[in-house]
Design a protein around this motif. Structure first.
Motif, mmCIF file in Angstrom:
data_model
loop_
_atom_site.group_PDB
_atom_site.id
_atom_site.type_symbol
_atom_site.label_atom_id
_atom_site.label_comp_id
_atom_site.label_asym_id
_atom_site.label_seq_id
_atom_site.Cartn_x
_atom_site.Cartn_y
_atom_site.Cartn_z
ATOM 1 N N ALA B 191 0.813 -1.219 0.000
ATOM 2 C CA ALA B 191 0.000 0.000 0.000
ATOM 3 C C ALA B 191 0.844 1.266 0.000
ATOM 4 C CB ALA B 191 -0.914 -0.004 1.229
ATOM 5 N N LEU B 192 2.161 1.129 -0.033
ATOM 6 C CA LEU B 192 3.002 2.332 -0.053
ATOM 7 C C LEU B 192 2.720 3.140 -1.318
ATOM 8 C CD1 LEU B 192 6.482 1.016 1.174
ATOM 9 C CD2 LEU B 192 4.924 2.527 2.395
ATOM 10 N N PRO B 193 2.768 4.459 -1.238
ATOM 11 C CA PRO B 193 2.498 5.294 -2.420
ATOM 12 C C PRO B 193 3.714 5.353 -3.339
ATOM 13 C CG PRO B 193 2.955 6.685 -0.527
ATOM 14 C CD PRO B 193 3.026 5.277 -0.026
ATOM 15 N N PHE B 194 3.926 4.285 -4.108
ATOM 16 C CA PHE B 194 5.132 4.202 -4.925
ATOM 17 C C PHE B 194 5.162 5.304 -5.996
ATOM 18 C CE2 PHE B 194 5.039 -0.152 -3.204
ATOM 19 C CZ PHE B 194 6.322 -0.194 -2.691
ATOM 20 N N GLY B 195 3.987 5.723 -6.457
ATOM 21 C CA GLY B 195 3.939 6.815 -7.429
ATOM 22 C C GLY B 195 4.492 8.102 -6.834
ATOM 23 N N LEU B 196 4.065 8.394 -5.607
ATOM 24 C CA LEU B 196 4.556 9.592 -4.922
ATOM 25 C C LEU B 196 6.062 9.480 -4.670
ATOM 26 C CD1 LEU B 196 4.099 12.253 -3.316
ATOM 27 C CD2 LEU B 196 3.659 10.826 -1.309
ATOM 28 N N LEU B 197 6.495 8.294 -4.271
ATOM 29 C CA LEU B 197 7.921 8.099 -4.002
ATOM 30 C C LEU B 197 8.745 8.275 -5.274
ATOM 31 C CD1 LEU B 197 7.734 5.046 -1.544
ATOM 32 C CD2 LEU B 197 8.058 7.463 -0.980
ATOM 33 N N ALA B 198 8.193 7.802 -6.394
ATOM 34 C CA ALA B 198 8.889 7.992 -7.681
ATOM 35 C C ALA B 198 8.994 9.477 -8.007
ATOM 36 C CB ALA B 198 8.144 7.254 -8.787
ATOM 37 N N LYS B 199 7.914 10.203 -7.758
ATOM 38 C CA LYS B 199 7.906 11.642 -8.029
ATOM 39 C C LYS B 199 8.957 12.345 -7.162
ATOM 40 C CE LYS B 199 4.706 15.539 -7.830
ATOM 41 N NZ LYS B 199 3.475 15.990 -7.220
ATOM 42 N N ARG B 200 8.992 11.962 -5.902
ATOM 43 C CA ARG B 200 9.978 12.573 -5.004
ATOM 44 C C ARG B 200 11.402 12.231 -5.434
ATOM 45 N NH1 ARG B 200 7.552 11.562 1.113
ATOM 46 N NH2 ARG B 200 5.942 13.180 1.061
ATOM 47 N N PHE B 201 11.590 11.003 -5.887
ATOM 48 C CA PHE B 201 12.925 10.594 -6.351
ATOM 49 C C PHE B 201 13.355 11.485 -7.516
ATOM 50 C CE2 PHE B 201 15.669 8.078 -9.151
ATOM 51 C CZ PHE B 201 16.661 7.710 -8.268
ATOM 52 N N LYS B 202 12.428 11.685 -8.452
ATOM 53 C CA LYS B 202 12.745 12.521 -9.608
ATOM 54 C C LYS B 202 13.005 13.971 -9.187
ATOM 55 C CE LYS B 202 10.169 9.894 -13.070
ATOM 56 N NZ LYS B 202 8.895 9.828 -13.821
ATOM 57 N N GLN B 203 12.313 14.397 -8.133
ATOM 58 C CA GLN B 203 12.482 15.774 -7.656
ATOM 59 C C GLN B 203 13.799 15.976 -6.904
ATOM 60 O OE1 GLN B 203 8.893 16.060 -5.320
ATOM 61 N NE2 GLN B 203 7.806 17.227 -6.892
ATOM 62 N N GLY B 204 14.455 14.879 -6.567
ATOM 63 C CA GLY B 204 15.726 15.003 -5.850
ATOM 64 C C GLY B 204 15.579 15.052 -4.341
ATOM 65 N N LEU B 205 14.439 14.577 -3.831
ATOM 66 C CA LEU B 205 14.257 14.559 -2.378
ATOM 67 C C LEU B 205 14.876 13.293 -1.797
ATOM 68 C CD1 LEU B 205 10.534 15.753 -2.073
ATOM 69 C CD2 LEU B 205 12.612 17.113 -1.877
ATOM 70 N N VAL B 206 15.468 13.428 -0.641
ATOM 71 C CA VAL B 206 16.024 12.271 0.056
ATOM 72 C C VAL B 206 15.537 12.276 1.501
ATOM 73 C CG1 VAL B 206 18.069 12.018 -1.403
ATOM 74 C CG2 VAL B 206 18.161 13.522 0.596
ATOM 75 N N CYS B 207 15.687 11.140 2.136
ATOM 76 C CA CYS B 207 15.165 10.988 3.492
ATOM 77 C C CYS B 207 16.226 10.351 4.383
ATOM 78 C CB CYS B 207 13.911 10.113 3.479
ATOM 79 S SG CYS B 207 14.234 8.387 3.041
ATOM 80 N N TYR B 208 15.819 10.081 5.623
ATOM 81 C CA TYR B 208 16.644 9.338 6.577
ATOM 82 C C TYR B 208 18.071 9.935 6.652
ATOM 83 C CZ TYR B 208 13.001 5.635 6.600
ATOM 84 O OH TYR B 208 11.842 4.914 6.718
ATOM 85 N N GLY B 209 19.067 9.064 6.579
ATOM 86 C CA GLY B 209 20.448 9.546 6.701
ATOM 87 C C GLY B 209 20.854 10.476 5.572
#
Lengths: 208, 557
Positions: B191-209
């Motif tokens: 159920a993870l929003p993989f579409g949103l995560l793909a969009k964020r990846f393309k936008q250059g957003l990173v998380c965690y460390g």
């Protein structure tokens, strides 16, 4: 499905290029991240590639199935992931370069952001796979030759598909360039011998 | 008198290629915060990083920071006290850390957070639902003391964007720890929003460390401190007992860098150095989870100057799983396992087919059960070990690169019956059958009297909240059955140079080595044997980095 196209020109006859390209065994080892390939029959083979998925590299096994094998002209194939949910295909087209013919229209100009992303993707690709093959210039006075165009399309499926495609997409064009240039560099080395570094090609992204 | 391997007159005759006040070796959170703190103290700073990416172990980590009594806990309704934190950490340290150092850590960590938030774009948020790793111990907090750095936009780094190290595991899924919890990253992966995560990846957003390291890098760049990548410190240079600089290797040439006020070792642990691991650690560490550059170079340099050592047998242990063929930085990728063993329909067994631990326990303490030694057989009873799951697990939960809906991975060992699975993995079939029979009864009853799996709030965090009666216990009964080997891993080692409360490296007689500091996994870990909560690694690393940078800047040149 994301698809990219790359064209490069060689000062070699289409017959020479076809002799090499017609047999997948010749160029499969030139695929980016090639590890091994197994021939199943005339039309089918399994390629094992070490593919870069964004940040890490992973072994991918792809079943290649030849769908079109047109004498001296083209090889088309489909790709089906054996251990990953990924599908795609490729097309290698060889055309004569006619000396007096007008040059083909340049690929459509892409917006700056796209070109920057391609530049970045190439940079990352080179960091992971090293510099591209050295191309040789045609001997002076050479006319004609062959235009080799490689079209590659790949798409990941399954729930993580959108995410994998976001990572896969930018790597497609450098991978297509890499294969076409390796084929060209190999043939130039064999048939033209030593010469100055050249390398010419043009890329187009057909669909995002 | 201390001296480097080359003669002193030679050193004095050298002209520095670069001279600064403080040289920081390593670009993880310890090093970055040390550099920022030194700069805040008006020191001119150089940061050396031997790999071609910024961020060290921090950048591939969860990026969470464990800080007792931090100001953000109140936002999520968690009260804390210094005495509670002291009692809690002291118990977990198990006598392997010095009480004064623990106090110093707990006193300084909240100040450090204030400093980092003031100096960087990072705005921490208390997680509030990530329990301490022993939440039921005296002084533990069920809601935890961990801070999440949120997301970071790498575009703000300009040309440094692709020089930020990316995690092979978290680097492609830009979600904050809070989001990951809300979205059920472990229990509802499909159920993870993989579409949103793909969009964020393309936008250059990173998380965690990546987000934490990105924010720290941005702050360094904003101050004109450009880390020097691809430069490994090889030797500490000493003059009249004082560390005065570093000989570093850059490509095929040596460079000499002067440090008028001090050198901060923040170069990580030694988990990728098999020889040091064999010599020092309490158990075999064969599958580290960190970047491969952590090979103990800082430890070696400290030892060469006669530094006293502490906590050398300890690591931030973590069970590792592998997908064959996966590589990171051209070395095999060992993925830390946090959830597979905690979710229903899974057990860990040894070669007798027996369970031997609460599989859902925190990763650091769990690993210690893998090192149990049978003195008669003269072997480790619980190595090798295997995670055994059934089809119910794969129908619901993720496992490494697998998400329900994808083809069953080839790297899982698969069998139609438990008997066949036992044979395939070399485990006693009768032992495995008896273990699963007993475990299934516990799963139905919702309690595990053998190992207490599913009792602690910590266990529940990595479980499936919708699974009843216990979020960590589910039967193993629906074929096919699967197994994957569990290997001894670690996020990093945590033994190294002993330091005082200002992160100054100490000699065996207790006197500091002038001009030499250590922070992070290169220092003798302040939490000793224990792992108090998520981000205790980085919390301590940043705190001692802060102390080191601050003190070094104040030293007279």
């Amino acid at each position: 499905m994301p698809e990219v196209e790359y064209t490069t020109k060689m000062a070699l006859s289409r017959e020479l290029v076809w002799e090499f390209v017609k047999d997948m065994n010749n160029w499969a080892p030139m695929l980016t991240g090639y590890q091994k390939h197994e021939i199943i029959d005339d039309k089918d083979s399994i390629w094992t590639l070490k593919g870069d998925v964004g940040i890490l590299s992973r072994m991918v096994r792809l079943k290649a199935h030849v769908t079109e094998w047109s004498d001296r002209d083209r090889v088309a194939f489909t790709l089906e992931g054996q251990n990953e949910k990924v599908d795609g295909g490729g097309l290698l087209v060889m055309e004569d370069v006619v000396a007096d013919a007008p040059p083909p229209p340049p690929p459509p100009k892409r917006w700056f952001g796209r070109r920057f992303m391609d530049w970045l993707a190439r940079k990352m690709f080179r960091r992971m796979h090293g510099e591209g093959p050295k191309r040789l210039a045609a001997p002076a006075g050479t006319e004609g030759g062959t235009r080799l165009t490689f079209t590659l399309r790949m798409e990941a499926g399954g729930p993580t598909g959108p995410l994998v495609n976001a990572m896969l997409g930018p790597a497609l064009l450098p991978a297509a360039e890499d294969l076409a240039n390796k084929i060209a560099a190999h043939l130039e080395k064999v048939h033209l011998g030593s010469g100055a570094t050249s390398g010419s090609g043009s890329a187009a992204e057909k669909a995002a | 008198m201390f001296h480097s391997s080359q003669s002193m007159w030679f050193r004095k005759a050298q002209k520095w290629q670069l001279e600064v006040d403080v040289v920081v070796i390593g670009s993880g959170a310890a090093g970055a915060v040390a550099a920022l703190a030194a700069h805040a103290g008006k020191a001119k700073v150089a940061v050396l990083e031997k790999s071609d990416r910024f961020g060290g172990t921090t950048a591939v980590s969860g990026g969470v920071v464990w800080v007792p009594c931090n100001k953000h806990m109140a936002d999520v309704g968690i009260a804390d006290s210094f005495d509670d934190a002291l009692a809690y950490v002291t118990r977990l340290a198990d006598g392997r850390s010095e009480p004064a150092l623990i106090r110093r850590y707990l006193e300084t960590a909240p100040q450090m957070i204030d400093f980092v938030e003031g100096a960087t774009p990072i705005a921490f948020k208390a997680l509030g639902r990530y329990p301490d790793y022993h939440p039921e111990f005296a002084g533990g907090r069920p809601g935890g003391r961990s801070l999440d750095p949120g997301l970071f936009d790498t575009n703000t780094l300009g040309p440094w964007k692709d020089k930020l190290r990316r995690s092979p595991v978290f680097g492609m899924t830009a979600m904050s720890v809070s989001e990951a919890t809300d979205w059920g990253v472990f229990s509802k992966p499909s159920a993870l929003p993989f579409g949103l995560l793909a969009k964020r990846f393309k936008q250059g957003l990173v998380c965690y460390g990546g987000a934490l390291s990105g924010g720290l890098l941005k702050a360094l760049l904003d101050r004109g401190i450009e880390p020097t990548l691809g430069t490994s410190a090889e030797e500490l240079l000493v003059d009249d007992d004082r560390v005065v600089g570093v000989r570093a290797r850059q490509g095929d040439k040596d460079i000499l860098i002067g440090a008028k006020r001090g050198v901060v070792l923040a170069s990580g642990g030694f988990e990728w150095n098999a020889d040091l691991c064999r010599r020092f650690l309490g158990g075999p560490l064969t599958h580290p989870n960190s970047p491969p550059g952590n090979d103990g170079d800082g430890l070696r340099m400290a030892m060469s100057l006669g530094a006293d050592l502490g906590n050398m047998s300890e690591a931030w242990w973590c069970p590792s799983l592998m997908v064959p063929g996966e590589e990171y930085d051209k070395r095999p990728l060992h993925r830390g396992d946090f959830a597979t063993r905690s979710l229903p329909h899974s057990v860990i067994v040894n070669k007798q087919g027996h369970r031997f631990v609460n599989e859902a326990h925190n990763y650091n303490d769990l690993m210690k059960a893998f090192f149990a030694f049978d003195p008669v057989a003269y072997e480790r009873t619980n190595l090798p070990a295997w995670i055994v799951i059934d089809q119910q697990y794969l129908d619901r939960y993720a496992l490494l690169t697998y998400v329900p809906g994808m083809p069953i991975p080839e790297w899982l060992i698969k069998a139609d019956s438990l008997d066949e699975l036992a044979t395939a993995i070399g485990v006693d079939a009768r032992g495995l059958a008896a273990t699963v029979l007993r475990f299934n009864r516990f799963a139905v009853e919702g309690a595990d009297p053998d190992f207490r799996r599913g009792e602690s709030l910590y266990d529940h965090f990595y479980g499936d909240p919708e699974h009843k009666p216990n979020p960590n216990l589910g039967t193993i009964e629906k074929g096919p059955f699967y197994a994957i080997a569990v290997h001894p891993g670690a996020i990093g080692t945590k033994g190294g140079a002993r330091t005082d409360g200002d992160a100054r490296v100490l000699r065996p007689d207790g006197a500091p080595i002038p001009g030499l500091y250590a922070a992070g996994n290169v220092m003798a870990g302040v939490t000793g044997a224990g792992y108090p909560g998520a981000g205790a690694t980085i919390g301590a690393a940043m705190t001692f980095g802060y102390l080191a940078g601050r003190h070094a800047a104040q030293r007279s040149g």
